[in-house]
Write an enzyme that holds these catalytic residues in place. Sequence first.
Site, PDB file in Angstrom:
ATOM      1  N   SER A 183       0.786  -1.209   0.142  1.00 48.59           N
ATOM      2  CA  SER A 183      -0.072  -0.192   0.007  1.00 48.59           C
ATOM      3  C   SER A 183       0.897   1.228  -0.150  1.00 48.59           C
ATOM      4  O   SER A 183       2.114   1.308   0.374  1.00 48.59           O
ATOM      5  CB  SER A 183      -0.853  -0.072   1.279  1.00 48.59           C
ATOM      6  OG  SER A 183      -1.388   1.187   1.298  1.00 48.59           O
ATOM      7  N   TYR A 243      -2.689  -1.232  10.249  1.00 42.88           N
ATOM      8  CA  TYR A 243      -2.493  -1.570   8.831  1.00 42.88           C
ATOM      9  C   TYR A 243      -1.121  -0.806   8.092  1.00 42.88           C
ATOM     10  O   TYR A 243      -0.319  -1.580   7.617  1.00 42.88           O
ATOM     11  CB  TYR A 243      -3.662  -0.581   8.170  1.00 42.88           C
ATOM     12  CG  TYR A 243      -3.850  -0.698   6.714  1.00 42.88           C
ATOM     13  CD1 TYR A 243      -4.478  -1.813   6.216  1.00 42.88           C
ATOM     14  CD2 TYR A 243      -3.390   0.196   5.968  1.00 42.88           C
ATOM     15  CE1 TYR A 243      -4.495  -1.962   4.888  1.00 42.88           C
ATOM     16  CE2 TYR A 243      -3.489   0.042   4.525  1.00 42.88           C
ATOM     17  CZ  TYR A 243      -3.845  -1.018   4.048  1.00 42.88           C
ATOM     18  OH  TYR A 243      -3.989  -1.365   2.654  1.00 42.88           O
TER      19      TYR A 243
HETATM   20  P1  NAI Z   1     -11.376  -6.064  -0.611  1.00 43.58           P
HETATM   21  O1  NAI Z   1     -11.769  -6.010   0.729  1.00 43.58           O
HETATM   22  O2  NAI Z   1     -12.370  -5.965  -1.781  1.00 43.58           O
HETATM   23  O3  NAI Z   1     -10.377  -7.420  -0.652  1.00 43.58           O
HETATM   24  C1  NAI Z   1      -9.690  -8.225   0.397  1.00 43.58           C
HETATM   25  C2  NAI Z   1     -10.235  -9.499   0.244  1.00 43.58           C
HETATM   26  O4  NAI Z   1      -9.302 -10.390   1.111  1.00 43.58           O
HETATM   27  C3  NAI Z   1     -11.434  -9.814   0.420  1.00 43.58           C
HETATM   28  O5  NAI Z   1     -11.921 -10.692  -0.656  1.00 43.58           O
HETATM   29  C4  NAI Z   1     -11.466 -10.521   1.790  1.00 43.58           C
HETATM   30  O6  NAI Z   1     -12.744 -11.457   1.858  1.00 43.58           O
HETATM   31  C5  NAI Z   1     -10.222 -11.139   1.761  1.00 43.58           C
HETATM   32  N1  NAI Z   1      -9.573 -11.892   3.081  1.00 43.58           N
HETATM   33  C6  NAI Z   1      -9.590 -11.160   4.111  1.00 43.58           C
HETATM   34  N2  NAI Z   1      -8.976 -11.814   5.217  1.00 43.58           N
HETATM   35  C7  NAI Z   1      -8.843 -12.794   4.617  1.00 43.58           C
HETATM   36  C8  NAI Z   1      -8.193 -14.115   5.133  1.00 43.58           C
HETATM   37  N3  NAI Z   1      -7.781 -14.242   6.338  1.00 43.58           N
HETATM   38  N4  NAI Z   1      -8.347 -15.228   4.249  1.00 43.58           N
HETATM   39  C9  NAI Z   1      -8.384 -15.153   2.831  1.00 43.58           C
HETATM   40  N5  NAI Z   1      -9.077 -13.946   2.387  1.00 43.58           N
HETATM   41  C10 NAI Z   1      -9.162 -12.845   3.209  1.00 43.58           C
HETATM   42  O7  NAI Z   1     -10.256  -4.727  -0.707  1.00 43.58           O
HETATM   43  P2  NAI Z   1      -9.120  -4.638  -1.738  1.00 43.58           P
HETATM   44  O8  NAI Z   1      -8.994  -2.833  -1.882  1.00 43.58           O
HETATM   45  O9  NAI Z   1      -9.316  -5.144  -3.030  1.00 43.58           O
HETATM   46  O10 NAI Z   1      -7.909  -5.090  -0.969  1.00 43.58           O
HETATM   47  C11 NAI Z   1      -6.862  -5.907  -1.514  1.00 43.58           C
HETATM   48  C12 NAI Z   1      -5.599  -5.670  -1.205  1.00 43.58           C
HETATM   49  O11 NAI Z   1      -5.053  -4.186  -1.602  1.00 43.58           O
HETATM   50  C13 NAI Z   1      -5.550  -5.443   0.538  1.00 43.58           C
HETATM   51  O12 NAI Z   1      -4.109  -6.182   0.890  1.00 43.58           O
HETATM   52  C14 NAI Z   1      -5.453  -4.148   0.763  1.00 43.58           C
HETATM   53  O13 NAI Z   1      -4.810  -3.916   1.893  1.00 43.58           O
HETATM   54  C15 NAI Z   1      -4.626  -3.361  -0.589  1.00 43.58           C
HETATM   55  N6  NAI Z   1      -4.677  -2.197  -0.887  1.00 43.58           N
HETATM   56  C16 NAI Z   1      -5.925  -1.616  -1.031  1.00 43.58           C
HETATM   57  C17 NAI Z   1      -6.204  -0.349  -1.201  1.00 43.58           C
HETATM   58  C18 NAI Z   1      -7.402   0.519  -1.579  1.00 43.58           C
HETATM   59  O14 NAI Z   1      -7.411   1.593  -1.848  1.00 43.58           O
HETATM   60  N7  NAI Z   1      -8.638  -0.454  -2.155  1.00 43.58           N
HETATM   61  C19 NAI Z   1      -4.967   0.585  -1.085  1.00 43.58           C
HETATM   62  C20 NAI Z   1      -3.904   0.149  -0.821  1.00 43.58           C
HETATM   63  C21 NAI Z   1      -3.559  -1.309  -0.816  1.00 43.58           C
END
Ligand code: NAI
Length: 262
Positions: free
Chosen positions: A146, A159
Amino acid sequence: MFTDLEGKVVIITGSTTGIGKACAQRFAKEKAKVVINYRSEKGNDLEELLQELRDLGGDAIGVQADVTKEEDVKRMVQETVKTFGTLDIFINNAGIENEVPSHELSLEDWNKVISTNLTGQFLGCREAIDYFLKHNIEGNIINMSSVHEIIPWPHFVHYAASKGGVKLMTQTLAMEYAPKKIRVNAIGPGAINTPINAEKFADPGKKADVEKLIPMGYIGEPEEIASVAVWLASKESKYVTGHTLVADGGMTLYPSFQAGRG
Ligand code: NAI
């Protein structure tokens, strides 16, 4: 298109939503074999997503695994190899966050975020690298970090600490396994339009506040992160390792200094 990704086997954690799902769709377009990982419930949409990925030109399976659980991560790699015969690329994408002033942050919340965002990514890296070494594979790992591996983030200390950890874990593993031609990189997304931000971006005032932090002036789409992931996974980036590729519309460029301020 990155033609060398055709037929490659890629695990993407947390890939039924957001950035992970967009990566899955993009890898399927590149004709890769994609493992969709979900934490617990399959959800009605899983079969639909798997079919969509096959229609896009890839192959796909779904594997339940909680990335915080060692046995689950091991089983996910085993199931992948059992179905597709090998593993080439591992994308540690699953992540969570919650907003709490740091002096009120419970140990439980701290542990939850660290065990998902940092320990979960470590387990994915370790299992993938172990498989690559045992099978002489010049494998590829991409960790979803991130901009908060760079920018401090009050109310999100767990985080920011997890992503700071991902940065040095990525660099350390990249150095350790470079002699084996295993590459380990990270992506540092800025503000991206996904479910993690849905509540915040539904509020026009909060959305505008975030947009002000982005010199390019808009919140990114998950597909713009997936483009970075396929490049990092392909041989087009074959000399790149230990790097966090920030994709943030300029968010890390000190936007408050814009137009001669400062
Ligand atoms: P999101 O909430 O759509 O995706 C996260 C996914 O991880 C979800 O499908 C969730 O069910 C899954 N997950 C959570 N805990 C889990 C576990 N213990 N085992 C298996 N799956 C698990 O959010 P997004 O934005 O797509 O996030 C994806 C990555 O991108 C994360 O690592 C987040 O920190 C990173 N990120 C996102 C940003 C944003 O602005 N959306 C910015 C910077 C980083």
